[in-house]
Design an enzyme around this catalytic site. Structure first.
Site, PDB file in Angstrom:
ATOM      1  N   ASN A 156       0.813  -1.224   0.000  1.00 37.54           N
ATOM      2  CA  ASN A 156       0.000   0.000   0.000  1.00 37.54           C
ATOM      3  C   ASN A 156       0.851   1.281   0.000  1.00 37.54           C
ATOM      4  OD1 ASN A 156      -2.433   1.781   0.908  1.00 37.54           O
ATOM      5  ND2 ASN A 156      -0.990   1.949   2.614  1.00 37.54           N
ATOM      6  N   TYR A 209       3.828  10.079 -11.199  1.00 41.39           N
ATOM      7  CA  TYR A 209       2.830   9.268 -10.472  1.00 41.39           C
ATOM      8  C   TYR A 209       1.937   8.507 -11.448  1.00 41.39           C
ATOM      9  CZ  TYR A 209      -0.749   8.176  -6.917  1.00 41.39           C
ATOM     10  OH  TYR A 209      -1.631   7.537  -6.073  1.00 41.39           O
TER      11      TYR A 209
HETATM   12  N1  LIG Z   1      -5.899   8.653  -1.296  1.00 42.44           N
HETATM   13  C1  LIG Z   1      -6.215   8.562  -2.567  1.00 42.44           C
HETATM   14  O1  LIG Z   1      -7.043   9.326  -3.093  1.00 42.44           O
HETATM   15  C2  LIG Z   1      -5.590   7.504  -3.432  1.00 42.44           C
HETATM   16  C3  LIG Z   1      -6.096   7.326  -4.725  1.00 42.44           C
HETATM   17  C4  LIG Z   1      -5.546   6.335  -5.525  1.00 42.44           C
HETATM   18  C5  LIG Z   1      -4.510   5.549  -5.051  1.00 42.44           C
HETATM   19  N2  LIG Z   1      -4.035   5.757  -3.801  1.00 42.44           N
HETATM   20  C6  LIG Z   1      -2.948   4.886  -3.358  1.00 42.44           C
HETATM   21  O2  LIG Z   1      -3.361   4.236  -2.167  1.00 42.44           O
HETATM   22  C7  LIG Z   1      -2.242   4.050  -1.292  1.00 42.44           C
HETATM   23  C8  LIG Z   1      -2.491   4.708   0.048  1.00 42.44           C
HETATM   24  O3  LIG Z   1      -2.857   6.055  -0.159  1.00 42.44           O
HETATM   25  P1  LIG Z   1      -3.083   7.070   1.069  1.00 42.44           P
HETATM   26  O4  LIG Z   1      -3.762   8.246   0.508  1.00 42.44           O
HETATM   27  O5  LIG Z   1      -3.661   6.343   2.222  1.00 42.44           O
HETATM   28  O6  LIG Z   1      -1.559   7.491   1.326  1.00 42.44           O
HETATM   29  P2  LIG Z   1      -0.898   8.177   2.599  1.00 42.44           P
HETATM   30  O7  LIG Z   1       0.138   9.065   2.069  1.00 42.44           O
HETATM   31  O8  LIG Z   1      -1.913   8.758   3.516  1.00 42.44           O
HETATM   32  O9  LIG Z   1      -0.277   6.918   3.313  1.00 42.44           O
HETATM   33  C9  LIG Z   1       0.792   6.217   2.761  1.00 42.44           C
HETATM   34  C10 LIG Z   1       1.636   5.664   3.897  1.00 42.44           C
HETATM   35  O10 LIG Z   1       2.837   5.174   3.305  1.00 42.44           O
HETATM   36  C11 LIG Z   1       3.920   5.546   4.145  1.00 42.44           C
HETATM   37  N3  LIG Z   1       5.152   5.597   3.356  1.00 42.44           N
HETATM   38  C12 LIG Z   1       5.542   6.535   2.451  1.00 42.44           C
HETATM   39  N4  LIG Z   1       6.763   6.242   1.979  1.00 42.44           N
HETATM   40  C13 LIG Z   1       7.161   5.084   2.577  1.00 42.44           C
HETATM   41  C14 LIG Z   1       8.330   4.288   2.507  1.00 42.44           C
HETATM   42  N5  LIG Z   1       9.363   4.606   1.717  1.00 42.44           N
HETATM   43  N6  LIG Z   1       8.377   3.161   3.262  1.00 42.44           N
HETATM   44  C15 LIG Z   1       7.337   2.822   4.072  1.00 42.44           C
HETATM   45  N7  LIG Z   1       6.217   3.547   4.193  1.00 42.44           N
HETATM   46  C16 LIG Z   1       6.134   4.671   3.460  1.00 42.44           C
HETATM   47  C17 LIG Z   1       3.524   6.909   4.701  1.00 42.44           C
HETATM   48  O11 LIG Z   1       4.251   7.223   5.878  1.00 42.44           O
HETATM   49  C18 LIG Z   1       2.036   6.725   4.936  1.00 42.44           C
HETATM   50  O12 LIG Z   1       1.756   6.236   6.246  1.00 42.44           O
HETATM   51  C19 LIG Z   1      -1.044   4.607  -2.064  1.00 42.44           C
HETATM   52  O13 LIG Z   1      -0.449   3.585  -2.810  1.00 42.44           O
HETATM   53  C20 LIG Z   1      -1.683   5.626  -2.991  1.00 42.44           C
HETATM   54  O14 LIG Z   1      -0.887   5.910  -4.126  1.00 42.44           O
HETATM   55  C21 LIG Z   1      -4.547   6.724  -2.984  1.00 42.44           C
END
Ligand SMILES: NC(=O)c1ccc[n+]([C@@H]2O[C@H](COP(=O)([O-])OP(=O)(O)OC[C@H]3O[C@@H](n4cnc5c(N)ncnc54)[C@H](O)[C@@H]3O)[C@@H](O)[C@H]2O)c1
Length: 252
Positions: free
Chosen positions: A86, A151
């Protein structure tokens, strides 16, 4: 319905907040044992304490750490049934604005980490007859924007990488299924802070909502339910598939 993933051992990256935290909650409610990892140690430990799961510190771009974490999961739980890749970052910028270093950083965190996670986890999953890997892509992998060159393309790469790994596992008959998920814009703390940082947050919120034909942003539970389905044996015939849950964003 409860116990849909009862007895399963799940490793979930980036579990401190947002979609990872919501998925952890949903998986635990359905009986899974979840180990979350995150690069943000304070937030990761706080979430683990709040939800009652385990936390391991991890930078998902570090191959040696991946190997150590999988060894630790084997030592402590004896098996791994589900890996949720994730963790990711969003790097903004057009082809003109983004530096080669930032472009590479986006790929390292969003794509290389998934390669490494799958590579490290598959042998352990195969030892106990298989499992399910869930790789986070995004609707942004289907619908490019001029200002998201890194991205958009990284999240598109996740879909095809997932298909290749799924075909490898199918050929090996190792029981491991690999799917990707493609959320639309979901109202996570991360998205909230992006909205808050724009000159007119109300206008941005409205624009984010209407970009999706359904007329609103998603809730974290919309994706958490999908993760539970893919983690469970209910999805036992699904592999290599991109699961789009995006309010219609990809087809608009
Ligand atoms: N929120 C959205 O609208 C959305 C939409 C489409 C896809 N996504 C994808 O869903 C996933 C989660 O999204 P989110 O919005 O909850 O993201 P977020 O940024 O809130 O959470 C991501 C987590 O990953 C951790 N992280 C970042 N870099 C890291 C690393 N190098 N090693 C370990 N941990 C690391 C961060 O500390 C954070 O806790 C991601 O893959 C994102 O691309 C999100």
């Amino acid at each position: 319905m409860a116990g849909r993933v009862a007895g399963k051992v799940v490793l979930l990256t980036g579990g401190a907040m947002g979609l990872g935290k919501a998925a952890t909650k949903a998986l635990m409610a359905e009986g899974a044992t979840v180990i979350i990892t995150d690069i943000d140690e304070a937030a990761g430990r706080a979430t683990a304490a709040e939800l009652g799961c385990d936390y391991l510190h991890q930078d998902v771009t570090d191959w040696a750490r991946w190997q150590a974490i999988i060894a630790e999961v084997e030592a402590s739980h004896g098996r791994l049934d589900v890996l949720v890749n994730n963790a990711a970052i969003t790097v903004f910028g057009s082809i003109a604005d983004i530096s080669p270093e930032d472009f590479k950083r986006c790929y390292t965190v969003d794509v290389d980490s998934i390669f490494m996670g799958c590579k490290a986890a598959i042998p352990l999953m195969a030892k106990s007859g298989g499992g399910s890997i869930i790789n986070f892509s995004s609707a942004a992998g289907n619908k490019p924007s001029p200002d998201l060159a890194a991205y958009n393309s990284a999240k598109a790469a996740v879909v095809t990488l997932t298909k290749s790994i799924a075909l490898y596992c199918a050929r090996e008959k190792n029981g491991v299924r690999v799917n990707s998920v493609q959320p639309g814009t979901i109202l996570t703390p991360n998205v909230e802070s992006v909205i808050a940082g724009t000159p007119d947050p109300d206008a941005t919120r409205a624009a984010f909502s209407i970009a999706q034909p359904i007329g609103r942003m998603g809730e974290v539970e919309d994706i958490a339910h999908l993760v539970v389905y893919l983690a469970s044996d209910e999805s036992k015939f699904a592999t290599g598939a991109p699961f789009i849950v995006d309010g219609g964003l990809s087809i608009a």
